[in-house]
Design a protein around this motif. Structure first.
Motif, PDB file in Angstrom:
ATOM      1  N   VAL A 116       0.838  -1.204   0.000  1.00 42.18           N
ATOM      2  CA  VAL A 116       0.000   0.000   0.000  1.00 42.18           C
ATOM      3  C   VAL A 116       0.873   1.255   0.000  1.00 42.18           C
ATOM      4  O   VAL A 116       0.595   2.224  -0.725  1.00 42.18           O
ATOM      5  CB  VAL A 116      -0.952  -0.004   1.210  1.00 42.18           C
ATOM      6  CG1 VAL A 116      -1.625   1.352   1.372  1.00 42.18           C
ATOM      7  CG2 VAL A 116      -2.008  -1.087   1.051  1.00 42.18           C
ATOM      8  N   VAL A 117       1.948   1.258   0.791  1.00 39.84           N
ATOM      9  CA  VAL A 117       2.851   2.408   0.844  1.00 39.84           C
ATOM     10  C   VAL A 117       3.484   2.650  -0.527  1.00 39.84           C
ATOM     11  O   VAL A 117       3.569   3.781  -1.007  1.00 39.84           O
ATOM     12  CB  VAL A 117       3.941   2.186   1.919  1.00 39.84           C
ATOM     13  CG1 VAL A 117       5.039   3.256   1.805  1.00 39.84           C
ATOM     14  CG2 VAL A 117       3.331   2.218   3.307  1.00 39.84           C
ATOM     15  N   GLN A 118       3.924   1.557  -1.182  1.00 37.18           N
ATOM     16  CA  GLN A 118       4.544   1.692  -2.496  1.00 37.18           C
ATOM     17  C   GLN A 118       3.552   2.198  -3.533  1.00 37.18           C
ATOM     18  O   GLN A 118       3.900   3.012  -4.401  1.00 37.18           O
ATOM     19  CB  GLN A 118       5.129   0.346  -2.941  1.00 37.18           C
ATOM     20  CG  GLN A 118       6.284  -0.150  -2.085  1.00 37.18           C
ATOM     21  CD  GLN A 118       7.444   0.838  -2.054  1.00 37.18           C
ATOM     22  OE1 GLN A 118       7.784   1.447  -3.065  1.00 37.18           O
ATOM     23  NE2 GLN A 118       8.041   1.003  -0.880  1.00 37.18           N
ATOM     24  N   ARG A 124       0.977   4.123  -2.940  1.00 37.13           N
ATOM     25  CA  ARG A 124       0.730   5.546  -2.653  1.00 37.13           C
ATOM     26  C   ARG A 124       1.880   6.409  -3.164  1.00 37.13           C
ATOM     27  O   ARG A 124       1.669   7.507  -3.692  1.00 37.13           O
ATOM     28  CB  ARG A 124       0.538   5.752  -1.145  1.00 37.13           C
ATOM     29  CG  ARG A 124      -0.755   5.159  -0.616  1.00 37.13           C
ATOM     30  CD  ARG A 124      -0.840   5.374   0.871  1.00 37.13           C
ATOM     31  NE  ARG A 124      -1.050   6.787   1.163  1.00 37.13           N
ATOM     32  CZ  ARG A 124      -2.182   7.299   1.606  1.00 37.13           C
ATOM     33  NH1 ARG A 124      -3.223   6.506   1.794  1.00 37.13           N
ATOM     34  NH2 ARG A 124      -2.296   8.569   1.866  1.00 37.13           N
ATOM     35  N   LYS A 125       3.115   5.896  -3.020  1.00 35.39           N
ATOM     36  CA  LYS A 125       4.268   6.627  -3.551  1.00 35.39           C
ATOM     37  C   LYS A 125       4.168   6.750  -5.062  1.00 35.39           C
ATOM     38  O   LYS A 125       4.446   7.809  -5.637  1.00 35.39           O
ATOM     39  CB  LYS A 125       5.570   5.911  -3.177  1.00 35.39           C
ATOM     40  CG  LYS A 125       5.969   6.056  -1.722  1.00 35.39           C
ATOM     41  CD  LYS A 125       7.297   5.364  -1.466  1.00 35.39           C
ATOM     42  CE  LYS A 125       7.727   5.529  -0.019  1.00 35.39           C
ATOM     43  NZ  LYS A 125       9.023   4.835   0.243  1.00 35.39           N
ATOM     44  N   SER A 159       1.448   6.649  -6.866  1.00 40.44           N
ATOM     45  CA  SER A 159       0.351   7.545  -7.189  1.00 40.44           C
ATOM     46  C   SER A 159       0.781   9.002  -7.021  1.00 40.44           C
ATOM     47  O   SER A 159       0.467   9.867  -7.859  1.00 40.44           O
ATOM     48  CB  SER A 159      -0.852   7.238  -6.297  1.00 40.44           C
ATOM     49  OG  SER A 159      -1.912   8.128  -6.562  1.00 40.44           O
ATOM     50  N   SER A 160       1.512   9.282  -5.947  1.00 38.96           N
ATOM     51  CA  SER A 160       1.996  10.656  -5.711  1.00 38.96           C
ATOM     52  C   SER A 160       2.966  11.079  -6.807  1.00 38.96           C
ATOM     53  O   SER A 160       2.938  12.227  -7.272  1.00 38.96           O
ATOM     54  CB  SER A 160       2.673  10.744  -4.341  1.00 38.96           C
ATOM     55  OG  SER A 160       1.764  10.430  -3.310  1.00 38.96           O
ATOM     56  N   ARG A 174      -2.243  -4.211  -7.101  1.00 40.84           N
ATOM     57  CA  ARG A 174      -3.510  -3.703  -6.569  1.00 40.84           C
ATOM     58  C   ARG A 174      -4.488  -4.849  -6.310  1.00 40.84           C
ATOM     59  O   ARG A 174      -5.211  -4.836  -5.309  1.00 40.84           O
ATOM     60  CB  ARG A 174      -4.110  -2.686  -7.541  1.00 40.84           C
ATOM     61  CG  ARG A 174      -3.334  -1.383  -7.628  1.00 40.84           C
ATOM     62  CD  ARG A 174      -4.020  -0.370  -8.515  1.00 40.84           C
ATOM     63  NE  ARG A 174      -3.222   0.836  -8.652  1.00 40.84           N
ATOM     64  CZ  ARG A 174      -3.203   1.820  -7.760  1.00 40.84           C
ATOM     65  NH1 ARG A 174      -3.938   1.743  -6.669  1.00 40.84           N
ATOM     66  NH2 ARG A 174      -2.438   2.894  -7.970  1.00 40.84           N
TER      67      ARG A 174
END
Length: 377
Positions: free
Chosen positions: A247-249, A251-252, A254-255, A295
């Motif tokens: 999930v952290v990866q 989000r990175k 996506s940012s 995902r």
């Protein structure tokens, strides 16, 4: 596989609130042990039957969905290693459902006081509940393997194709099955089927009796702690940690994409500037295909985590409170909690097909083709 003090001498059989105890099978000793808990006999039967009725409906849905999952992934082939682990996951869920149906039938017959040539409660424990618990561990570890595999794709992208192959994935599935299910054999060493004469029935029926060998009892206890407590909790935390990392990866990633879009928009007005910021490590390591797969794995893992939390709580309670067991004083609450955890895991296994359908285009196309939903004009 959890033993109580009463089992040191014999195996208890429950009938009308009494535990019938036979020490050496040559004479009977009827010992009344009041069942305690938050439910009386009538409430227990009603709650259990309601949960079993809902469970049987979930069983029907889970059988259809997991059978379709297996058929579709076999149709897609095993050139993709992930298809092997997903087939193993669906097969394990399907096995749990089939065993659950047998356990439910035995409980229905027992609650209706049907005269059977065997003790439905005790026999179903050895032939249904125990195997179901061990196969449930298989589901947990396969999910842990799938999550860990996606983490490797991010951490070592250049070597992952060498590490995760169809052959290595198949080997891992076999090892997981042996690691999780084979200890179930200990249950059949600790407990044996035996024809027992019941005075209150005036009949001889097939029942399950324990072995009094201290060595076997100690092995059963050790296996029970390892496979019944440490093993499932370890798998749960592996899935949890891997899911957080994924999930952290994501989000990175996506940012980074948002920053790229913003930079490109500014660059169109100012041609002399750098069009995009530096690419983060995750971007270099995740292709669009891998991102979609990650995902999907995250969605599977999140559903597994939510559905497996009741099982973890139940395992902790049964470890802390010795009598919170299948043949303990708090037997009624243990069975009801077991039905709730079973129901949660069936829902988890049954909804995976929706995740595959909406998040995997190849699966969606193959499923529609299998069901003849895409008709050619």
């Amino acid at each position: 596989m959890h033993s109580t003090k009463e089992e040191n001498a014999s195996f208890p059989s429950v009938s009308e609130g009494r535990l019938q105890v036979w020490d050496d099978q040559s004479k009977d000793l009827s010992v009344y042990i009041p069942a305690t808990g938050f439910l009386n006999d009538r409430q227990f039967v009603i709650v259990s039957l309601v949960l079993l009725s809902i469970s049987q409906l979930c069983n029907a849905v889970a059988i259809i969905s997991n059978s379709l999952n297996i058929a579709v992934f076999v149709r897609l082939g095993f050139s993709e290693p992930s298809n092997i682990s997903l087939v193993a996951l669906a097969a394990s869920d399907l096995a749990c459902v089939v065993i659950s149906i047998w356990t439910g039938i035995c409980f229905f017959l027992s609650s209706m006081d049907v005269r059977l040539p065997f003790d439905a409660t005790n026999v179903s424990y050895l032939t249904g509940s125990a195997p179901w618990a061990f196969i449930g561990r298989t589901v947990a570890w396969i999910t842990a393997f799938i999550s860990f595999e996606r983490c490797l794709c991010i951490l070592v992208p250049l070597k992952v194709k060498e590490l995760i192959t169809s052959k290595s994935t198949l080997t891992a599935m076999i090892i997981i099955f042996i690691f999780t299910f084979c200890p179930c054999v200990v249950a059949f060493i600790r407990y044996r089927f035996k024809w027992v004469f019941y005075p209150y029935l005036n009949a001889t029926i097939l029942d399950v009796v324990p072995m009094d060998n201290e060595y076997i009892i100690q092995i059963d206890y050790i296996i029970g702690v390892i496979c019944g407590f440490i093993q499932p909790l370890l798998a749960f935390f592996i899935v949890l940690i891997c899911t957080i990392f994924l999930v952290v990866q994501l989000r990175k990633l996506s940012s980074w994409r948002m920053s790229v879009t913003s930079a490109k928009s500014q660059w169109q007005h100012k041609p002399g500037e750098n069009p995009a910021p530096d690419s983060p490590p995750a971007q270099d390591r995740i292709s669009n295909k891998e991102e979609r797969l990650v995902r999907m794995v995250v969605a599977i893992a999140v559903i597994f985590i939510v559905s497996y939390i009741p099982t973890c709580v139940m395992l902790l309670c049964s470890t802390i409170f010795e009598e919170f067991a299948y043949f303990g004083i708090y037997r009624r609450m243990y069975i009801v909690c077991g039905l709730l955890t079973s129901l949660a895991q069936k829902v988890s296994g049954g909804v995976n097909i929706l995740i595959y359908y909406y998040m995997a285009s190849k699966f969606r196309s193959a499923l529609r083709c299998l069901l003849c939903l895409d008709r050619q004009e």
